[in-house]
Design a protein around this motif. Structure first.
Motif, PDB file in Angstrom:
ATOM      1  N   PRO A 141       0.829  -1.213   0.000  1.00  0.00           N
ATOM      2  CA  PRO A 141       0.000   0.000   0.000  1.00  0.00           C
ATOM      3  C   PRO A 141       0.860   1.257   0.000  1.00  0.00           C
ATOM      4  N   GLU A 142       2.150   1.086   0.285  1.00  0.00           N
ATOM      5  CA  GLU A 142       3.122   2.189   0.334  1.00  0.00           C
ATOM      6  C   GLU A 142       4.487   1.531   0.306  1.00  0.00           C
ATOM      7  N   ASN A 143       5.549   2.314   0.241  1.00  0.00           N
ATOM      8  CA  ASN A 143       6.849   1.685   0.017  1.00  0.00           C
ATOM      9  C   ASN A 143       7.892   1.962   1.103  1.00  0.00           C
ATOM     10  N   THR A 144       7.539   2.780   2.100  1.00  0.00           N
ATOM     11  CA  THR A 144       8.546   3.098   3.126  1.00  0.00           C
ATOM     12  C   THR A 144       8.935   1.843   3.908  1.00  0.00           C
ATOM     13  N   ALA A 145       7.923   1.065   4.315  1.00  0.00           N
ATOM     14  CA  ALA A 145       8.199  -0.149   5.084  1.00  0.00           C
ATOM     15  C   ALA A 145       9.080  -1.098   4.266  1.00  0.00           C
ATOM     16  N   PHE A 198      -1.062   0.013  -3.923  1.00  0.00           N
ATOM     17  CA  PHE A 198      -2.445  -0.491  -3.983  1.00  0.00           C
ATOM     18  C   PHE A 198      -3.164  -0.229  -2.668  1.00  0.00           C
ATOM     19  N   ARG A 199      -4.296   0.480  -2.766  1.00  0.00           N
ATOM     20  CA  ARG A 199      -5.120   0.694  -1.565  1.00  0.00           C
ATOM     21  C   ARG A 199      -6.573   0.581  -1.972  1.00  0.00           C
ATOM     22  N   ARG A 200      -7.333  -0.139  -1.159  1.00  0.00           N
ATOM     23  CA  ARG A 200      -8.743  -0.327  -1.488  1.00  0.00           C
ATOM     24  C   ARG A 200      -9.545   0.851  -0.940  1.00  0.00           C
ATOM     25  N   GLU A 201      -9.311   2.028  -1.514  1.00  0.00           N
ATOM     26  CA  GLU A 201     -10.043   3.223  -1.104  1.00  0.00           C
ATOM     27  C   GLU A 201     -11.217   3.427  -2.038  1.00  0.00           C
ATOM     28  N   ARG A 202     -12.151   4.299  -1.628  1.00  0.00           N
ATOM     29  CA  ARG A 202     -13.283   4.593  -2.504  1.00  0.00           C
ATOM     30  C   ARG A 202     -12.771   5.424  -3.680  1.00  0.00           C
ATOM     31  N   ARG A 230      -8.030   9.719  -6.861  1.00  0.00           N
ATOM     32  CA  ARG A 230      -7.841   8.615  -5.903  1.00  0.00           C
ATOM     33  C   ARG A 230      -8.138   7.296  -6.605  1.00  0.00           C
ATOM     34  N   TYR A 231      -7.148   6.443  -6.659  1.00  0.00           N
ATOM     35  CA  TYR A 231      -7.261   5.176  -7.383  1.00  0.00           C
ATOM     36  C   TYR A 231      -6.883   4.032  -6.475  1.00  0.00           C
ATOM     37  N   ARG A 232      -7.269   2.836  -6.887  1.00  0.00           N
ATOM     38  CA  ARG A 232      -6.904   1.661  -6.080  1.00  0.00           C
ATOM     39  C   ARG A 232      -5.536   1.138  -6.479  1.00  0.00           C
ATOM     40  N   TYR A 262       0.288   5.441  -8.448  1.00  0.00           N
ATOM     41  CA  TYR A 262       1.742   5.393  -8.604  1.00  0.00           C
ATOM     42  C   TYR A 262       2.387   6.417  -7.683  1.00  0.00           C
ATOM     43  N   GLN A 263       3.446   6.004  -7.054  1.00  0.00           N
ATOM     44  CA  GLN A 263       4.157   6.938  -6.187  1.00  0.00           C
ATOM     45  C   GLN A 263       5.599   7.089  -6.648  1.00  0.00           C
ATOM     46  N   ILE A 264       6.107   8.298  -6.460  1.00  0.00           N
ATOM     47  CA  ILE A 264       7.548   8.506  -6.500  1.00  0.00           C
ATOM     48  C   ILE A 264       7.904   8.929  -5.083  1.00  0.00           C
ATOM     49  N   ALA A 316      11.080   8.960  -1.709  1.00  0.00           N
ATOM     50  CA  ALA A 316      12.491   8.921  -1.336  1.00  0.00           C
ATOM     51  C   ALA A 316      12.606   8.701   0.158  1.00  0.00           C
ATOM     52  N   GLU A 317      13.638   7.991   0.567  1.00  0.00           N
ATOM     53  CA  GLU A 317      13.864   7.709   1.978  1.00  0.00           C
ATOM     54  C   GLU A 317      15.334   7.980   2.283  1.00  0.00           C
ATOM     55  N   VAL A 318      15.568   8.658   3.405  1.00  0.00           N
ATOM     56  CA  VAL A 318      16.933   8.911   3.862  1.00  0.00           C
ATOM     57  C   VAL A 318      17.096   8.206   5.199  1.00  0.00           C
ATOM     58  N   VAL A 341      -1.784  15.167  11.110  1.00  0.00           N
ATOM     59  CA  VAL A 341      -1.154  14.062  11.849  1.00  0.00           C
ATOM     60  C   VAL A 341      -0.714  12.922  10.940  1.00  0.00           C
ATOM     61  N   ARG A 342      -1.065  12.944   9.658  1.00  0.00           N
ATOM     62  CA  ARG A 342      -0.679  11.914   8.684  1.00  0.00           C
ATOM     63  C   ARG A 342      -1.332  10.572   9.021  1.00  0.00           C
ATOM     64  N   GLY A 343      -1.597   9.778   7.994  1.00  0.00           N
ATOM     65  CA  GLY A 343      -2.386   8.556   8.159  1.00  0.00           C
ATOM     66  C   GLY A 343      -1.590   7.288   8.441  1.00  0.00           C
ATOM     67  N   ASP A 349       1.264   5.186  11.066  1.00  0.00           N
ATOM     68  CA  ASP A 349       1.659   5.225  12.481  1.00  0.00           C
ATOM     69  C   ASP A 349       3.145   5.407  12.724  1.00  0.00           C
ATOM     70  N   TYR A 350       3.990   5.271  11.678  1.00  0.00           N
ATOM     71  CA  TYR A 350       5.426   5.255  11.964  1.00  0.00           C
ATOM     72  C   TYR A 350       6.054   6.623  12.170  1.00  0.00           C
ATOM     73  N   TYR A 351       5.273   7.688  11.988  1.00  0.00           N
ATOM     74  CA  TYR A 351       5.897   9.009  12.078  1.00  0.00           C
ATOM     75  C   TYR A 351       6.298   9.397  13.492  1.00  0.00           C
ATOM     76  N   THR A 352       7.463  10.032  13.595  1.00  0.00           N
ATOM     77  CA  THR A 352       7.929  10.639  14.839  1.00  0.00           C
ATOM     78  C   THR A 352       8.382  12.046  14.473  1.00  0.00           C
ATOM     79  N   ASN A 359      -6.461  16.718  -2.687  1.00  0.00           N
ATOM     80  CA  ASN A 359      -5.471  17.717  -3.094  1.00  0.00           C
ATOM     81  C   ASN A 359      -4.116  17.582  -2.401  1.00  0.00           C
ATOM     82  N   THR A 360      -3.901  16.496  -1.673  1.00  0.00           N
ATOM     83  CA  THR A 360      -2.571  16.314  -1.086  1.00  0.00           C
ATOM     84  C   THR A 360      -1.650  15.696  -2.128  1.00  0.00           C
ATOM     85  N   LEU A 361      -0.639  16.487  -2.501  1.00  0.00           N
ATOM     86  CA  LEU A 361       0.285  16.023  -3.538  1.00  0.00           C
ATOM     87  C   LEU A 361       1.377  15.151  -2.945  1.00  0.00           C
ATOM     88  N   VAL A 362       1.974  15.672  -1.865  1.00  0.00           N
ATOM     89  CA  VAL A 362       3.138  15.011  -1.271  1.00  0.00           C
ATOM     90  C   VAL A 362       2.872  14.802   0.211  1.00  0.00           C
TER      91      VAL A 362
HETATM   92  P1  HAM Z   1       0.798   8.830   1.951  1.00  0.00           P
HETATM   93  O1  HAM Z   1       0.425  10.174   2.477  1.00  0.00           O
HETATM   94  O2  HAM Z   1      -0.063   7.689   2.330  1.00  0.00           O
HETATM   95  O3  HAM Z   1       2.296   8.581   2.408  1.00  0.00           O
HETATM   96  O4  HAM Z   1       0.870   8.892   0.378  1.00  0.00           O
HETATM   97  C1  HAM Z   1       1.682   9.850  -0.289  1.00  0.00           C
HETATM   98  C2  HAM Z   1       0.984  10.394  -1.508  1.00  0.00           C
HETATM   99  O5  HAM Z   1       0.573   9.336  -2.367  1.00  0.00           O
HETATM  100  C3  HAM Z   1      -0.305  11.159  -1.236  1.00  0.00           C
HETATM  101  O6  HAM Z   1      -0.039  12.475  -0.843  1.00  0.00           O
HETATM  102  C4  HAM Z   1      -0.973  11.100  -2.602  1.00  0.00           C
HETATM  103  O7  HAM Z   1      -0.439  12.078  -3.479  1.00  0.00           O
HETATM  104  C5  HAM Z   1      -0.582   9.724  -3.102  1.00  0.00           C
HETATM  105  N1  HAM Z   1      -1.680   8.785  -2.863  1.00  0.00           N
HETATM  106  C6  HAM Z   1      -1.967   8.100  -1.744  1.00  0.00           C
HETATM  107  N2  HAM Z   1      -3.067   7.324  -1.902  1.00  0.00           N
HETATM  108  C7  HAM Z   1      -3.480   7.514  -3.178  1.00  0.00           C
HETATM  109  C8  HAM Z   1      -4.558   7.007  -3.979  1.00  0.00           C
HETATM  110  N3  HAM Z   1      -5.419   6.102  -3.504  1.00  0.00           N
HETATM  111  N4  HAM Z   1      -4.678   7.449  -5.263  1.00  0.00           N
HETATM  112  C9  HAM Z   1      -3.800   8.363  -5.766  1.00  0.00           C
HETATM  113  N5  HAM Z   1      -2.775   8.862  -5.066  1.00  0.00           N
HETATM  114  C10 HAM Z   1      -2.605   8.459  -3.785  1.00  0.00           C
HETATM  115  C11 HAM Z   1       3.004   7.451   2.149  1.00  0.00           C
HETATM  116  O8  HAM Z   1       2.671   6.597   1.385  1.00  0.00           O
HETATM  117  C12 HAM Z   1       4.334   7.404   2.864  1.00  0.00           C
HETATM  118  N6  HAM Z   1       4.996   6.141   2.520  1.00  0.00           N
HETATM  119  C13 HAM Z   1       5.175   8.599   2.481  1.00  0.00           C
HETATM  120  C14 HAM Z   1       6.500   8.598   3.197  1.00  0.00           C
HETATM  121  C15 HAM Z   1       7.684   8.201   2.680  1.00  0.00           C
HETATM  122  N7  HAM Z   1       6.712   8.985   4.432  1.00  0.00           N
HETATM  123  C16 HAM Z   1       7.974   8.826   4.713  1.00  0.00           C
HETATM  124  N8  HAM Z   1       8.584   8.331   3.667  1.00  0.00           N
END
Ligand code: HAM
Length: 426
Positions: A84-88, A118-122, A127-129, A132-134, A136-138, A264-266, A268-271, A287-290
């Motif tokens: 569902p994301e790539n940080t982990a 991939f996220r099973r969101e409405r 917003r798509y299921r 694509y993400q770009i 970066a992790e330091v 607060v971001r969605g 749990d790993y944030y500090t 409208n959240t880009l990053v």
């Molecule tokens: P996130 O806020 O869940 O963070 O997702 C980052 C961005 O991915 C969102 O701001 C949005 O632009 C895009 N995004 C998320 N869900 C969808 C969706 N269903 N459809 C289209 N775009 C979407 C993370 O994923 C963390 N891993 C970010 C991170 C990296 N934090 C630290 N390192």
């Protein structure tokens, strides 16, 4: 007719130049700031996300595509999940391959990735299921907030290069786990007497992870949410100091920001540091880009050594939607072939194949159709291809070795040898 699954879509050829441009500019930003690319698998053990992202998050609780991989004779089926994301995953790879091992003390590892999540969101616009993400992790042993400001500076350069304007940088600190626990107590106490004014989802959030109440978008909940204590007022001393330094680094670089104590971001790993870049009005509700932040401790959560981390990800889909119209038009137009070959007659056709091969070998993008057509029809096809030039080859041209090169926008035509054509179009 079988069609795409709900929440997924095809990215069609006319949009690909826009996607490629965003990717290219991102790669250039990463090159300039010293990031290397990493590719991790599309599916991982479910446990990685359950522990890494957090059981109580919406992502793990209700949005993951999880399946039991078929059992082998000697084992039970294993629970796997489409990421569902790539940080982990990146932190897992960092630990698994001991990427930290050959680093000197304080040296940071900078990695970036591009790929589907991939996220099973409405589903709705932006917003798509499968999206694509770009990102970066330091990672490393240092948690100097200078890196946070440097990463945000890189994002600013990236947005500017893409001509995306009207964005806002929102920052907050979510503190250390210990101070957050104490704050959560306070928060729950403040929510409790107001529960009857909150929606069913907020009730669930109150039970499982009260912080998530701030994610609620429902209008009737907003009055209560606005009255709740904010985390920024309950920070531990070290986090407060860290946040102060982070802001000073942003100020020193001339980067504008707004502190949003309710962000607060969605995950749990944030500090400590959390941030978002909110896009302009082309994006609508999503409208959240990053999104990004610090995640010291994530490594330990998934069984690794103590590691500090900071990163971000943006939605490529939303970044493409944010490109200005004129920029999008320019990118689409630039994707056209350099030259369209028009041949007249059978002999010219065979000759044209060789000319096309030689032009392509010289690095020129050549379009050509195989049907023998009258001049007028062939020129219509050339215009339709959006090529900058048409190269006209008839029997006379074959005999003289000089071809007619017509500029399709300006209209003028010259007679040139193959070498001259190559020199002109290269
Ligand atoms: P996130 O806020 O869940 O963070 O997702 C980052 C961005 O991915 C969102 O701001 C949005 O632009 C895009 N995004 C998320 N869900 C969808 C969706 N269903 N459809 C289209 N775009 C979407 C993370 O994923 C963390 N891993 C970010 C991170 C990296 N934090 C630290 N390192």
């Amino acid at each position: 007719m079988i069609q795409t699954v709900r929440g997924t879509r095809d990215i069609l050829p006319e949009d690909m130049p826009l996607w490629r441009r965003v990717e290219d500019v991102a790669r250039e930003a990463f090159r300039r700031y010293g990031f290397s690319e990493i590719r991790t698998p599309i599916f991982e053990k479910t446990e990685l996300f359950a522990r890494g992202v957090g059981e109580a998050t919406d992502i793990v609780h209700k949005e993951m595509y999880t399946f039991i991989d078929r059992a082998r004779a000697d084992s039970e089926g294993e629970s796997l999940t489409l990421r569902p994301e790539n940080t982990a995953s990146v932190v897992r790879a960092y630990i698994q391959h001991k990427i930290f091992a050959d680093k000197s003390p304080g040296e940071l590892t900078r990695l970036y990735y591009i790929g589907p999540m991939f996220r099973r969101e409405r589903p709705q616009a932006g917003r798509y299921r499968q999206f694509y993400q770009i990102g970066a992790e330091v990672m490393g042993s240092s948690d100097d907030p200078a890196i946070e400001a440097e990463v945000i500076e890189m994002l600013e350069w990236f947005l500017k290069e893409l001509k995306i304007t009207g964005t806002t940088l929102l920052i907050n600190s979510v503190g250390e786990p210990a101070s957050r626990a104490a704050y959560l107590e306070k928060l729950r106490e403040a929510i409790k007497p107001n529960l009857d004014r909150l929606c069913a989802d907020c009730h669930h959030r109150y039970e499982t992870n009260a912080l998530r109440v701030f994610d609620c978008k429902i209008e009737s909940c907003q009055a209560v949410i606005a009255s709740l204590p904010v985390i920024t007022d309950s920070l531990d001393e070290a986090s407060r100091e860290h946040f102060g330094k982070f802001k000073a680094h942003l100020d020193a670089r001339g980067i504008a920001y707004k502190v949003n104590p309710r962000m607060v971001r969605g995950l749990d790993y944030y500090t400590r540091t959390a941030f978002e870049i909110v896009g302009n009005d082309k994006l609508g509700a999503q409208n959240t880009l990053v999104g990004g932040g610090r995640y010291d401790g994530l490594s330990e959560t998934i069984g690794g050594p103590p590691t500090k981390g900071f990163g971000f990800a943006f939605g490529l889909d939303r970044m493409v939607m944010s490109l200005p119209e004129d920029e999008a038009g320019r990118l689409r137009a630039a994707d056209a072939p350099d030259v369209f070959i028009v041949f007249l007659g059978e002999a010219a056709r065979d000759h044209a194949f060789n000319v096309a091969r030689d032009l392509r070998a010289a690095g020129i993008a050549v379009a050509m159709e195989f049907e023998d057509r009258k001049m007028k029809k062939a020129m219509t096809a050339a215009a339709k291809s959006r090529a900058r030039y048409a190269l006209i080859i008839g029997d006379d041209e074959v005999a003289s070795g000089k071809y007619g090169l017509k500029n399709l926008t300006a209209g003028e035509q010259e007679s040139l040898t193959l070498d001259e054509v190559i020199a002109k179009l290269s």
